[in-house]
Scaffold this motif. Structure first.
Motif, PDB file in Angstrom:
ATOM      1  N   SER A  73      42.596  53.526  34.906  1.00  0.00           N
ATOM      2  CA  SER A  73      41.808  52.318  34.638  1.00  0.00           C
ATOM      3  C   SER A  73      42.143  51.245  35.666  1.00  0.00           C
ATOM      4  CB  SER A  73      42.110  51.794  33.230  1.00  0.00           C
ATOM      5  OG  SER A  73      43.407  51.228  33.196  1.00  0.00           O
ATOM      6  N   PRO A  74      41.229  50.317  35.919  1.00  0.00           N
ATOM      7  CA  PRO A  74      41.513  49.236  36.878  1.00  0.00           C
ATOM      8  C   PRO A  74      42.719  48.386  36.459  1.00  0.00           C
ATOM      9  CG  PRO A  74      39.162  49.330  36.389  1.00  0.00           C
ATOM     10  CD  PRO A  74      39.828  50.282  35.462  1.00  0.00           C
ATOM     11  N   ASP A  75      42.830  48.083  35.162  1.00  0.00           N
ATOM     12  CA  ASP A  75      43.978  47.309  34.699  1.00  0.00           C
ATOM     13  C   ASP A  75      45.277  48.082  34.899  1.00  0.00           C
ATOM     14  OD1 ASP A  75      42.391  45.196  33.972  1.00  0.00           O
ATOM     15  OD2 ASP A  75      42.278  45.762  31.841  1.00  0.00           O
ATOM     16  N   GLY A  76      45.226  49.381  34.654  1.00  0.00           N
ATOM     17  CA  GLY A  76      46.402  50.224  34.842  1.00  0.00           C
ATOM     18  C   GLY A  76      46.816  50.309  36.303  1.00  0.00           C
ATOM     19  N   ARG A  77      45.829  50.400  37.186  1.00  0.00           N
ATOM     20  CA  ARG A  77      46.145  50.429  38.619  1.00  0.00           C
ATOM     21  C   ARG A  77      46.764  49.107  39.054  1.00  0.00           C
ATOM     22  NH1 ARG A  77      41.477  53.599  38.620  1.00  0.00           N
ATOM     23  NH2 ARG A  77      40.093  51.845  39.073  1.00  0.00           N
ATOM     24  N   GLU A  78      46.259  48.012  38.520  1.00  0.00           N
ATOM     25  CA  GLU A  78      46.833  46.699  38.839  1.00  0.00           C
ATOM     26  C   GLU A  78      48.263  46.599  38.282  1.00  0.00           C
ATOM     27  OE1 GLU A  78      47.765  43.220  40.342  1.00  0.00           O
ATOM     28  OE2 GLU A  78      45.995  44.387  40.916  1.00  0.00           O
ATOM     29  N   TRP A  79      48.476  47.151  37.086  1.00  0.00           N
ATOM     30  CA  TRP A  79      49.823  47.147  36.495  1.00  0.00           C
ATOM     31  C   TRP A  79      50.799  47.888  37.417  1.00  0.00           C
ATOM     32  CZ3 TRP A  79      53.695  50.393  35.117  1.00  0.00           C
ATOM     33  CH2 TRP A  79      54.670  49.897  34.259  1.00  0.00           C
ATOM     34  N   HIS A  80      50.396  49.060  37.891  1.00  0.00           N
ATOM     35  CA  HIS A  80      51.252  49.849  38.779  1.00  0.00           C
ATOM     36  C   HIS A  80      51.443  49.154  40.129  1.00  0.00           C
ATOM     37  CE1 HIS A  80      52.099  53.534  36.529  1.00  0.00           C
ATOM     38  NE2 HIS A  80      50.923  53.327  35.939  1.00  0.00           N
ATOM     39  N   ALA A  81      50.393  48.522  40.632  1.00  0.00           N
ATOM     40  CA  ALA A  81      50.518  47.811  41.911  1.00  0.00           C
ATOM     41  C   ALA A  81      51.514  46.655  41.783  1.00  0.00           C
ATOM     42  CB  ALA A  81      49.151  47.301  42.365  1.00  0.00           C
ATOM     43  N   GLU A  82      51.442  45.928  40.685  1.00  0.00           N
ATOM     44  CA  GLU A  82      52.388  44.817  40.470  1.00  0.00           C
ATOM     45  C   GLU A  82      53.818  45.346  40.341  1.00  0.00           C
ATOM     46  OE1 GLU A  82      54.018  41.124  40.069  1.00  0.00           O
ATOM     47  OE2 GLU A  82      52.016  41.681  40.772  1.00  0.00           O
ATOM     48  N   LEU A  83      53.984  46.457  39.631  1.00  0.00           N
ATOM     49  CA  LEU A  83      55.313  47.055  39.509  1.00  0.00           C
ATOM     50  C   LEU A  83      55.840  47.450  40.888  1.00  0.00           C
ATOM     51  CD1 LEU A  83      57.630  48.164  37.733  1.00  0.00           C
ATOM     52  CD2 LEU A  83      56.395  50.345  37.708  1.00  0.00           C
ATOM     53  N   GLN A  84      54.986  48.025  41.713  1.00  0.00           N
ATOM     54  CA  GLN A  84      55.430  48.432  43.048  1.00  0.00           C
ATOM     55  C   GLN A  84      55.780  47.230  43.919  1.00  0.00           C
ATOM     56  OE1 GLN A  84      56.453  51.377  43.459  1.00  0.00           O
ATOM     57  NE2 GLN A  84      55.590  51.889  41.472  1.00  0.00           N
ATOM     58  N   ARG A  85      55.089  46.110  43.758  1.00  0.00           N
ATOM     59  CA  ARG A  85      55.431  44.898  44.507  1.00  0.00           C
ATOM     60  C   ARG A  85      56.839  44.420  44.112  1.00  0.00           C
ATOM     61  NH1 ARG A  85      49.795  43.957  44.197  1.00  0.00           N
ATOM     62  NH2 ARG A  85      49.901  42.956  42.162  1.00  0.00           N
TER      63      ARG A  85
END
Length: 162
Positions: A73-85
């Motif tokens: 999901s887009p929200d899930g991808r954003e969650w993972h992107a923030e975690l990676q940052r």
């Protein structure tokens, strides 16, 4: 040779020895001051990095507390992107530590979050792995700030991956 010449030679020799000792003392003191300044600078970097790691541990904890996002999901991808940052920022801070054990431990924590983000946040395991990772970051960084020895028992939670 007369006594005046001997007295003059002894005076000259004394002056040369005094000048050599004085110059040697000044050079030694300058090197010591430079070494102390470098040590103070490196300790300052380590303290700043430790404070940032503590801040990041709270941010990662709060991020996982929201729940792991589904990467489809887009929200899930954003969650993972923030975690990676945040995880990348943690890895960057590890570079500022002189102590190899600190760098190695943070590298293992970083790799675990990077490779197994879902498992780290899995609420089925109790306590969830992210709670242990974030707690261990604060434990180890506290020893840096207090200038205490590295807590070797923390290695039990992060076995050598090789």
């Amino acid at each position: 040779m007369g006594s005046e010449i001997w007295a003059g030679l002894f005076g000259l020799a004394g002056t040369l020895v005094g000048a050599a000792v004085s110059t040697g003392a000044v050079v030694w003191q300058q090197r010591r001051t430079a070494h102390d300044a470098e040590r103070t600078y490196l300790l300052g970097l380590a303290e700043a990095a430790a404070n940032e790691c503590i801040r990041l541990s709270y941010a990662i904890y709060a991020h996982y507390k929201k729940g792991v996002g589904d990467e489809r999901s887009p929200d899930g991808r954003e969650w993972h992107a923030e975690l990676q940052r945040m995880n990348q920022a943690l890895e960057e801070q590890a570079l500022r530590f002189h102590d190899k054990q600190m760098r190695d431990l943070l590298a293992r924590m970083h790799a675990e979050i990077l490779i197994r983000a879902e498992w780290v946040g899995d609420p089925e395991g109790w306590p969830p792995r992210y709670i242990q990772i974030c707690g261990d970051i604060r434990l180890v960084m506290g020893t840096v700030l207090r200038r205490q020895p590295f807590p070797t028992r923390v290695w039990e939670n992060y076995p050598d991956p090789s």
